[in-house]
Motif scaffolding. Structure first.
Motif, PDB file in Angstrom:
ATOM      1  N   GLN A  62       0.843  -1.280   0.068  1.00  0.00           N
ATOM      2  CA  GLN A  62       0.028  -0.043   0.031  1.00  0.00           C
ATOM      3  C   GLN A  62       0.820   1.129  -0.117  1.00  0.00           C
ATOM      4  OE1 GLN A  62      -3.136  -0.316   0.000  1.00  0.00           O
ATOM      5  NE2 GLN A  62      -3.021  -2.811   0.130  1.00  0.00           N
ATOM      6  N   TYR A  65       0.062   7.158   1.434  1.00  0.00           N
ATOM      7  CA  TYR A  65      -0.961   8.067   1.102  1.00  0.00           C
ATOM      8  C   TYR A  65      -2.442   7.403   0.925  1.00  0.00           C
ATOM      9  CZ  TYR A  65      -3.645  11.588  -1.515  1.00  0.00           C
ATOM     10  OH  TYR A  65      -4.744  12.298  -1.800  1.00  0.00           O
ATOM     11  N   ASN A  66      -2.515   6.211   0.497  1.00  0.00           N
ATOM     12  CA  ASN A  66      -3.779   5.594   0.525  1.00  0.00           C
ATOM     13  C   ASN A  66      -4.254   4.926   1.747  1.00  0.00           C
ATOM     14  OD1 ASN A  66      -4.433   6.418  -2.105  1.00  0.00           O
ATOM     15  ND2 ASN A  66      -3.300   4.431  -2.856  1.00  0.00           N
ATOM     16  N   SER A  69      -5.702   7.406   4.461  1.00  0.00           N
ATOM     17  CA  SER A  69      -6.959   7.623   4.412  1.00  0.00           C
ATOM     18  C   SER A  69      -7.859   6.416   4.994  1.00  0.00           C
ATOM     19  CB  SER A  69      -7.423   7.873   2.800  1.00  0.00           C
ATOM     20  OG  SER A  69      -7.008   9.109   2.507  1.00  0.00           O
ATOM     21  N   ASP A  70      -7.518   5.327   4.645  1.00  0.00           N
ATOM     22  CA  ASP A  70      -8.062   4.101   5.185  1.00  0.00           C
ATOM     23  C   ASP A  70      -8.015   3.992   6.616  1.00  0.00           C
ATOM     24  OD1 ASP A  70      -8.876   3.276   2.802  1.00  0.00           O
ATOM     25  OD2 ASP A  70      -7.052   2.001   2.485  1.00  0.00           O
TER      26      ASP A  70
END
Length: 187
Positions: A62, A65-66, A69-70
């Motif tokens: 991952q 950044y992504n 958010s999660d």
């Protein structure tokens, strides 16, 4: 960065996703809290100036950044079960914002909203108000900031904060902003 530490961070991230997919937000957050602590320690130890520069070298399954958010979303879900996660959400989002260089990126907007919402979840509406007011003073054109602020008084309000008139007043204030983004959503 040491490859062993990269793998360990990645493993905590993936373990958290496994928990999240089972609708176990609290366990996901416990795994991700370990990942975040290691990311911060690595940034400090190796003098990374921003999360962006760390993310370029991370090479996990991952992107930071992504995943961030999660993590923020799962902290919200966990806080609905256990309020200590509302404070953890404030701490994570604040730390992320400090370490993320591109302050114009939309993720920063979302993290600011998460901080404001979390204060409201904790019953600290004055602190939440302050966060929304300060952030929207800097970015008054961001329509979703106004929508999220109004939501803490209506759509997602604690019973003691339910105030439809205040929610509407916030949205009306947003509509006075020249070049307001997402005007139709605010309407």
């Amino acid at each position: 960065m040491d490859i062993k530490i990269q793998k360990e961070i990645n493993n905590y991230m993936q373990s958290g996703y496994t928990c999240a997919m089972k609708d176990d937000s609290i366990s996901a957050c416990k795994e991700w809290e370990k990942a975040w602590a290691m990311i911060v320690a690595q940034m400090d130890e190796h003098n990374y100036l921003s999360l962006e520069s760390f993310d370029k070298e991370f090479n996990g399954e991952q992107s930071i950044y992504n995943w961030a958010s999660d993590y923020e979303s799962e902290l919200y879900n966990a806080a609905r079960e256990d309020l200590q996660y509302a404070q953890k959400r404030i701490d994570f989002c604040s730390g992320f914002m400090q370490r993320y260089a591109d302050k114009s990126n939309g993720i920063i907007d979302n993290m600011a909203v998460a901080i404001g919402e979390s204060y409201f979840m904790l019953g600290k509406s004055e602190e939440g108000e302050k966060v929304f007011k300060e952030y929207l003073a800097e970015k008054p054109y961001w329509g979703w900031g106004w929508i999220n602020w109004s939501d803490v008084y209506w759509l997602f309000a604690l019973p003691e904060n339910k105030d439809s008139e205040k929610a509407i007043a916030i949205l009306k204030q947003a509509l006075t902003v020249e070049d307001l983004q997402y005007r139709m959503d605010v309407l």
